[in-house]
Design a protein around this motif. Structure first.
Motif, mmCIF file in Angstrom:
data_model
loop_
_atom_site.group_PDB
_atom_site.id
_atom_site.type_symbol
_atom_site.label_atom_id
_atom_site.label_comp_id
_atom_site.label_asym_id
_atom_site.label_seq_id
_atom_site.Cartn_x
_atom_site.Cartn_y
_atom_site.Cartn_z
ATOM 1 N N ARG A 77 -42.034 -22.744 60.680
ATOM 2 C CA ARG A 77 -43.266 -22.328 61.055
ATOM 3 C C ARG A 77 -43.702 -23.581 61.791
ATOM 4 O O ARG A 77 -44.328 -23.663 62.885
ATOM 5 C CB ARG A 77 -44.329 -21.916 60.373
ATOM 6 C CG ARG A 77 -43.926 -20.493 59.673
ATOM 7 C CD ARG A 77 -45.135 -20.085 58.728
ATOM 8 N NE ARG A 77 -44.865 -18.598 58.370
ATOM 9 C CZ ARG A 77 -45.628 -17.998 57.369
ATOM 10 N NH1 ARG A 77 -46.587 -18.538 56.805
ATOM 11 N NH2 ARG A 77 -45.383 -16.682 57.009
ATOM 12 N N ALA A 78 -43.535 -24.919 61.366
ATOM 13 C CA ALA A 78 -43.870 -26.152 61.986
ATOM 14 C C ALA A 78 -43.087 -26.205 63.253
ATOM 15 O O ALA A 78 -43.801 -26.933 64.104
ATOM 16 C CB ALA A 78 -43.924 -27.164 61.063
ATOM 17 N N ARG A 79 -41.938 -26.136 62.987
ATOM 18 C CA ARG A 79 -41.038 -26.331 64.214
ATOM 19 C C ARG A 79 -41.409 -25.364 65.227
ATOM 20 O O ARG A 79 -41.695 -25.822 66.459
ATOM 21 C CB ARG A 79 -39.467 -25.989 63.926
ATOM 22 C CG ARG A 79 -38.656 -26.490 64.982
ATOM 23 C CD ARG A 79 -37.233 -25.939 64.566
ATOM 24 N NE ARG A 79 -37.302 -24.315 64.700
ATOM 25 C CZ ARG A 79 -37.245 -23.704 65.929
ATOM 26 N NH1 ARG A 79 -37.094 -24.340 67.055
ATOM 27 N NH2 ARG A 79 -36.776 -22.271 65.812
ATOM 28 N N ILE A 80 -41.752 -24.290 65.041
ATOM 29 C CA ILE A 80 -42.163 -23.116 66.072
ATOM 30 C C ILE A 80 -43.452 -23.649 66.692
ATOM 31 O O ILE A 80 -43.735 -23.527 67.855
ATOM 32 C CB ILE A 80 -42.207 -21.765 65.709
ATOM 33 C CG1 ILE A 80 -40.912 -21.330 65.215
ATOM 34 C CG2 ILE A 80 -42.969 -20.912 66.757
ATOM 35 C CD1 ILE A 80 -40.589 -19.946 64.400
ATOM 36 N N ALA A 81 -44.504 -24.150 65.761
ATOM 37 C CA ALA A 81 -45.701 -24.493 66.324
ATOM 38 C C ALA A 81 -45.542 -25.726 67.216
ATOM 39 O O ALA A 81 -46.343 -25.914 68.365
ATOM 40 C CB ALA A 81 -46.567 -24.745 65.156
ATOM 41 N N ARG A 82 -44.620 -26.741 66.946
ATOM 42 C CA ARG A 82 -44.425 -27.589 67.689
ATOM 43 C C ARG A 82 -43.842 -27.473 69.276
ATOM 44 O O ARG A 82 -44.335 -27.983 70.073
ATOM 45 C CB ARG A 82 -43.518 -28.903 66.995
ATOM 46 C CG ARG A 82 -44.035 -29.483 65.956
ATOM 47 C CD ARG A 82 -42.958 -30.674 65.479
ATOM 48 N NE ARG A 82 -41.831 -30.358 65.059
ATOM 49 C CZ ARG A 82 -41.494 -30.036 63.936
ATOM 50 N NH1 ARG A 82 -42.420 -30.159 62.854
ATOM 51 N NH2 ARG A 82 -40.263 -29.742 63.655
ATOM 52 N N GLU A 83 -42.783 -26.313 69.226
ATOM 53 C CA GLU A 83 -42.226 -25.782 70.284
ATOM 54 C C GLU A 83 -43.212 -25.291 71.188
ATOM 55 O O GLU A 83 -43.581 -25.527 72.563
ATOM 56 C CB GLU A 83 -41.200 -24.793 69.907
ATOM 57 C CG GLU A 83 -39.849 -25.448 69.293
ATOM 58 C CD GLU A 83 -39.014 -26.330 70.206
ATOM 59 O OE1 GLU A 83 -39.419 -26.111 71.472
ATOM 60 O OE2 GLU A 83 -38.194 -27.333 69.800
ATOM 61 N N LEU A 84 -44.209 -24.532 70.408
ATOM 62 C CA LEU A 84 -45.272 -23.673 71.272
ATOM 63 C C LEU A 84 -46.077 -24.640 71.983
ATOM 64 O O LEU A 84 -46.576 -24.545 73.272
ATOM 65 C CB LEU A 84 -45.890 -22.896 70.463
ATOM 66 C CG LEU A 84 -45.431 -21.498 70.011
ATOM 67 C CD1 LEU A 84 -45.967 -20.792 68.917
ATOM 68 C CD2 LEU A 84 -44.991 -20.582 71.231
ATOM 69 N N HIS A 85 -46.542 -25.659 71.144
ATOM 70 C CA HIS A 85 -47.300 -26.795 71.758
ATOM 71 C C HIS A 85 -46.928 -27.494 72.758
ATOM 72 O O HIS A 85 -47.275 -27.525 73.925
ATOM 73 C CB HIS A 85 -47.933 -27.897 70.609
ATOM 74 C CG HIS A 85 -48.530 -28.975 71.246
ATOM 75 N ND1 HIS A 85 -47.891 -30.113 71.757
ATOM 76 C CD2 HIS A 85 -49.765 -29.295 71.168
ATOM 77 C CE1 HIS A 85 -48.965 -30.777 71.968
ATOM 78 N NE2 HIS A 85 -50.188 -30.324 71.868
#
Length: 416
Positions: free
Chosen positions: A199-207
């Motif tokens: 989830r943190a990785r995806i949040a970074r990607e989205l950001h």
């Protein structure tokens, strides 16, 4: 208090259960000792009074004090049968050896059997448990040989053998069940950690995707609005750049959201793999790499940033994860420059060393007359630091002494 007592009685736990067992065995033993066991002096003789024979009413026997004390020691020690199984069983056997077989009564014998079971079930070191069990069995068999008709010590041997087999079997099963439970808990924790990391990785990607492309779209749309009447062609070009950024944003968002999908989307009727008519980009666009840096730089130039790329060393393909991280470093740094130093002169330097790639993005501050956005929470740089750290590298960011801002990252490259 009554609520706590009711809760304790419903779920006493291992130690509480042992305490209740010890209290129950002690109460039963005292009752048997006082009202059931016959006196050793034989049957009661009739009494005569005024020529009439009668039997005195049987009010029960009064046990001797030492028998009561020994019984309490044997049964009450069960409260520690899990925490101190060897000590409890040793004390019980020693007490039984000094009794005559009746003083401990049935409750005492059952307490000793439970103590034997506890040694077999809860002592993990097999040699220790077997040694204590063997010595106790021989001592009890010698002290209570039984009737002359059967083999001497048959009853103690049979009871102890039963307790040993039962205790070792249940103890082994409990150990394996505990190991399975522990592995299940560890697997669940690992799954939760993996989910949190993903989830943190995806949040970074989205950001990274949304922050950069939306910033470009906002700047381009603002520029188009300002020159819409005076320079229609320029406004049209700016709107095309907004459209391009929007398409790329949708493509990368679709890719990231596809990671979250539990199942693939059903195929289109007729077996066509083409996207829907309203799709704004390829549904599974590849992750960006360093070959797309020129496209990224062209986009930010169109947004009004004076940026130049310098490459040092021999440029070469890198592992996909490192390429993506390096691309994101440049993307985030340029996004921050667009936000906080619009119009700044920016230098992007990529240095390829034999075992390292170094990235530097430096600007000289906002151009006079252009108002930067308010400072954010720094989440983008925190995400970049995590990315770079995962690959064993480091990232530094801060203001330059002569003005402006610099982001530097160094990522080790494993040997091919």
């Amino acid at each position: 208090m009554s609520g706590r007592l009711a809760a304790f009685l419903r779920r006493p736990g291992p130690r509480g259960g042992d305490g209740l067992l010890a209290a129950a065995m002690t109460a039963v033993g005292l009752y048997l000792l006082a009202y059931v066991i016959e006196p050793e002096d034989g049957p009661q003789m009739p009494q005569r009074f005024d020529g009439v024979s009668y039997l005195e009413p049987d009010t029960g026997t009064t046990p001797e004090a030492w028998a009561v004390v020994l019984l309490i020691l044997i049964t009450a020690s069960l409260a520690w049968r899990r925490t101190r199984p060897i000590a409890v069983f040793t004390a019980q056997v020693c007490i039984m050896l000094i009794t005559d077989g009746n003083d401990g009564n049935v409750a005492g014998v059952m307490a000793v059997a439970i103590g034997a079971y506890s040694v077999a079930a809860h002592v993990r070191r097999l040699p220790v448990a077997a040694g204590v069990f063997g010595v106790a069995t021989l001592a009890l068999a010698a002290r209570f040989p039984g009737d002359e008709e059967g083999p001497p010590g048959l009853v103690p041997l049979a009871v102890m053998a039963t307790m040993w087999v039962t205790g070792r079997t249940i103890g082994t099963w409990r150990t394996r069940a505990g190991a399975f439970h522990g592995r299940a808990l560890r697997a669940e924790r690992e799954r939760e950690v993996a989910v949190a990391l993903e989830r943190a990785r995806i949040a970074r990607e989205l950001h990274d995707v949304v922050s950069h492309n939306v910033s470009v779209m906002v700047i381009q749309s603002g520029a188009a609005r300002m020159v819409l009447r005076s320079d229609p062609d320029g406004a049209t070009e700016a709107l095309r750049a907004v459209e391009t950024s929007g398409r790329e944003t949708m493509a990368e968002l679709r890719h990231l959201l596809g990671v979250l999908s539990a199942q693939e989307a059903p195929p289109h009727p007729g077996g066509s793999g083409a996207p829907d008519g309203d799709a704004l980009g390829p549904p599974l666009a590849p992750q960006p790499d360093l070959t797309r840096l020129p496209v990224l730089l062209d986009r930010v130039r169109t947004a009004g940033l004076d940026v130049h790329l310098h490459t040092r060393g021999d440029a070469r393909p890198l592992p996909p994860g490192i390429e993506l991280t390096a691309y994101r470093v440049v993307q985030e740094a340029l996004t921050n420059t667009l936000k906080y130093a619009p119009g700044a002169h920016t230098e992007v330097t990529m240095t390829y060393a034999p075992d390292t790639i170094r990235i530097e993005v430096a600007d000289d501050g906002p151009v006079d007359g252009r108002r930067p956005e308010p400072l954010g929470a720094g989440r983008g740089l925190l995400g970049l630091t995590e990315r770079v750290t995962l690959h064993g590298g480091g990232l530094r960011a801060g203001h330059r002494p002569a003005g402006g801002y610099r982001v530097q990252a160094s990522i080790p490259v494993p040997a091919p």
